[in-house]
Design an enzyme around this catalytic site. Sequence first.
Site, PDB file in Angstrom:
ATOM      1  N   HIS A 202     -11.972  -0.919  -8.986  1.00 15.30           N
ATOM      2  CA  HIS A 202     -11.711  -1.836 -10.024  1.00 15.30           C
ATOM      3  C   HIS A 202     -12.245  -1.554 -11.266  1.00 15.30           C
ATOM      4  CE1 HIS A 202     -11.087  -5.511  -7.287  1.00 15.30           C
ATOM      5  NE2 HIS A 202      -9.781  -5.111  -7.548  1.00 15.30           N
ATOM      6  N   ARG A 308       2.093  -1.434  -2.496  1.00 12.69           N
ATOM      7  CA  ARG A 308       1.017  -1.212  -1.493  1.00 12.69           C
ATOM      8  C   ARG A 308       0.654  -2.806  -1.137  1.00 12.69           C
ATOM      9  NH1 ARG A 308      -0.108   3.623  -5.061  1.00 12.69           N
ATOM     10  NH2 ARG A 308      -0.319   5.561  -3.701  1.00 12.69           N
ATOM     11  N   ARG A 344       5.679  -1.765   1.575  1.00 14.74           N
ATOM     12  CA  ARG A 344       5.029  -1.099   2.498  1.00 14.74           C
ATOM     13  C   ARG A 344       3.992  -2.107   3.429  1.00 14.74           C
ATOM     14  NH1 ARG A 344       1.189   3.669   1.184  1.00 14.74           N
ATOM     15  NH2 ARG A 344      -0.287   2.151   0.623  1.00 14.74           N
ATOM     16  N   GLU A 443       3.647  11.252   6.108  1.00 20.42           N
ATOM     17  CA  GLU A 443       2.385  11.652   5.671  1.00 20.42           C
ATOM     18  C   GLU A 443       1.775  12.285   6.337  1.00 20.42           C
ATOM     19  OE1 GLU A 443       0.673   7.905   3.332  1.00 20.42           O
ATOM     20  OE2 GLU A 443       1.915   7.101   5.047  1.00 20.42           O
ATOM     21  N   ASP A 467      -1.355  11.776   1.235  1.00 22.34           N
ATOM     22  CA  ASP A 467      -1.762  11.968   2.577  1.00 22.34           C
ATOM     23  C   ASP A 467      -1.142  13.329   3.112  1.00 22.34           C
ATOM     24  OD1 ASP A 467      -3.744  10.188   3.151  1.00 22.34           O
ATOM     25  OD2 ASP A 467      -2.285   8.359   3.078  1.00 22.34           O
ATOM     26  N   CYS A 514       6.902   9.240  -3.104  1.00 20.67           N
ATOM     27  CA  CYS A 514       6.115   8.061  -3.644  1.00 20.67           C
ATOM     28  C   CYS A 514       4.775   8.430  -3.763  1.00 20.67           C
ATOM     29  CB  CYS A 514       6.423   6.745  -3.025  1.00 20.67           C
ATOM     30  SG  CYS A 514       5.747   6.896  -1.378  1.00 20.67           S
TER      31      CYS A 514
HETATM   32  C1  PEP Z   1       0.661   8.938  -0.051  1.00 13.47           C
HETATM   33  O1  PEP Z   1      -0.346   9.173   0.814  1.00 13.47           O
HETATM   34  O2  PEP Z   1       1.188   9.847  -0.864  1.00 13.47           O
HETATM   35  C2  PEP Z   1       1.013   7.364  -0.443  1.00 13.47           C
HETATM   36  C3  PEP Z   1       1.896   7.153  -1.263  1.00 13.47           C
HETATM   37  O3  PEP Z   1       0.277   6.408   0.099  1.00 13.47           O
HETATM   38  P1  PEP Z   1      -1.414   5.995  -0.331  1.00 13.47           P
HETATM   39  O4  PEP Z   1      -1.620   6.814  -1.739  1.00 13.47           O
HETATM   40  O5  PEP Z   1      -1.264   4.582  -0.622  1.00 13.47           O
HETATM   41  O6  PEP Z   1      -2.000   6.587   0.689  1.00 13.47           O
HETATM   42 MG    MG Z   2      -0.761   7.461   2.056  1.00 13.14          MG
END
Ligand code: PEP
Ligand code: MG
Length: 596
Positions: A202, A308, A344, A443, A467, A514
């Site tokens: 935050h 998210r 998601r 991922e 990820d 993404c």
């Molecule tokens: C990712 O892993 O690229 C992704 C978009 O998800 P997060 O960053 O929320 O894990």
């Molecule tokens: Mg991810």
Amino acid sequence: MTPYSDRMNERIVVRGVAVAPGVAWGQAVFHESDVDIPILAISEDDVGEELKRLSAALRTTKRHLAALEKNLAQEVGERDARIFAVQGLLLDDPEFRKSMRNRVRRDLVNAEVAVRDEVDEWSRRLRGLSAESERDPGADLRDVGRQVLRVLAGKPRQVPVEGDGIERLIMVAEEFLPSDAANIDRAQLAAIVTVSGGVASHAAILARSLGIPSVTFVEATGLPHHGRRWIVDGNSGQVIVNPTDVEIAEAEARSRDYREFRAALEAETRDFARTKDDVAVELMLNIDVADDLTPESLESLNGVGLYRTEFLYMNRPFFPSEAEQYRHYCDVLRKVGDREVTFRTIDVGGDKPLPYLSVPHEPNPVLGWRGIRLSLEWPDMLYSQLRALLRASAHGRMRVLAPMVTTVEETRRVVAIVREIQSDLKQHDIPFDPDMPVGMMIEIPAAALATGLIARECDFISVGTNDLSQYALAVDRNNSRVADLYQQFHPGLLRLLRDTIGQAGRAEVPLCVCGELAGNPEATLLLLGLGLRSFSMSAYDIPMVKRVVAATDLAYARKVATQAFELVDIADIRAHLRAATLEVAPDLRSLMESDR
Ligand code: PEP
Ligand code: MG
């Protein structure tokens, strides 16, 4: 041994993780955030009185939080100021309040000790859900606890930085907490450097909203501060302690250029993204907090590529009801109008714990019970979320995306649950969109190599490179010790991406990227050259990526990508991509220093 005075004047360059962009220099002061508290044993007779003090302090802190929210809302907007409303909710949590009262009664200690120990205990528990957390949920709790302790000490409105007389203050701290942002004199505050705190904390969100350059994961405690000059580069993560006058002049020039350039870039990129040879490229927003959304923020974008939803579930003391979730999703759809939103499903566990979900301790949480694995084993949660989403699908254009999918079997299970809920809704005459696309997030490297197989069972693919990179490289994305190894331009990773994009293309299933790579302007030509036409990224990255898209034609992007695959060393690949990007968009130079 180096004499103390020499060490204090030594020029030191350190690198952390950039969390809020911009460049600033100033004088560094270490900010101690802990409040000194009296430690007292009390008698049984004093318990009643102590409990009264505790209740009064909690009430007062609640009032202060409301005031902080109101004051800050004028400056950073209601969305970010709402952090204090979330803190208020933590303070209201009945279990938390009960545990503080019990501690006074049981341990016969004063209110201060009870607050301190319970905050420690609860934040340890929250942190225990994940070894390395990008967004430490305990940070808000510690902040609230500190504010209660200040009220108990009779110094509620302390502005704790002893930087009086300093014009440009570089605040150096173990951790920067949201209330610091609200309490500190921001006219004075030039930049923030912290030892801990993640990109998604935050405090980082507030620093970005306030436009304060900020770098985290810097081992700052041993560095000379006490008013020493520091340069903080919130784009690259570099911090220079005791810089030369020339470096300061350069930093000032860069800071000015940066602000002017960003303003110009934002003003110029009001059209939809198209390449020079007029090929449309889909650019979408990644959204963490619903209020990031305004119709203007989507004016020249194709929608929300990654919503998210877990942020709706974090920072609150209990799980939202289906009705609440439904209202929230409808609200998002209303805000985006005719644009499409990809929601998601909740992606918790691993680096994103939920305060009210106790996951047993796992030695490797990132390889453990997280994402869709956790949701599939916690059907109440998944069903209520999917039901809320599917009901909302009657009110706008949306898609549903499952995170951290490993196998084709998981894909089938998710799709089957969606179908089951749809048939239930149909039976009950509850409206929904039967054609709403259901997609899987790629991922995990094994899933990436099986993209074509997964794509056969669903409607679209979204690649989470954050990820995917951590798993393919075996580098924890939140561990500063191995941050140098988190190299998204590793030739193996590029091959994995090429293969993933190619497999989805052959299966004729839409694919979007993404993860952060989609918003990195150095990667835009490569991704375009590999055939990607759909990118989703944070708002901050949009103008830069749009600029690169508009400056290239596809033939050039393909050539750049082909050449990248002929190179071996990561540094050479990066240098090639950077040079190729700057050739078509030379004015992006100042923004492309970052190490991401
Ligand atoms: C990712 O892993 O690229 C992704 C978009 O998800 P997060 O960053 O929320 O894990
Ligand atoms: Mg991810």
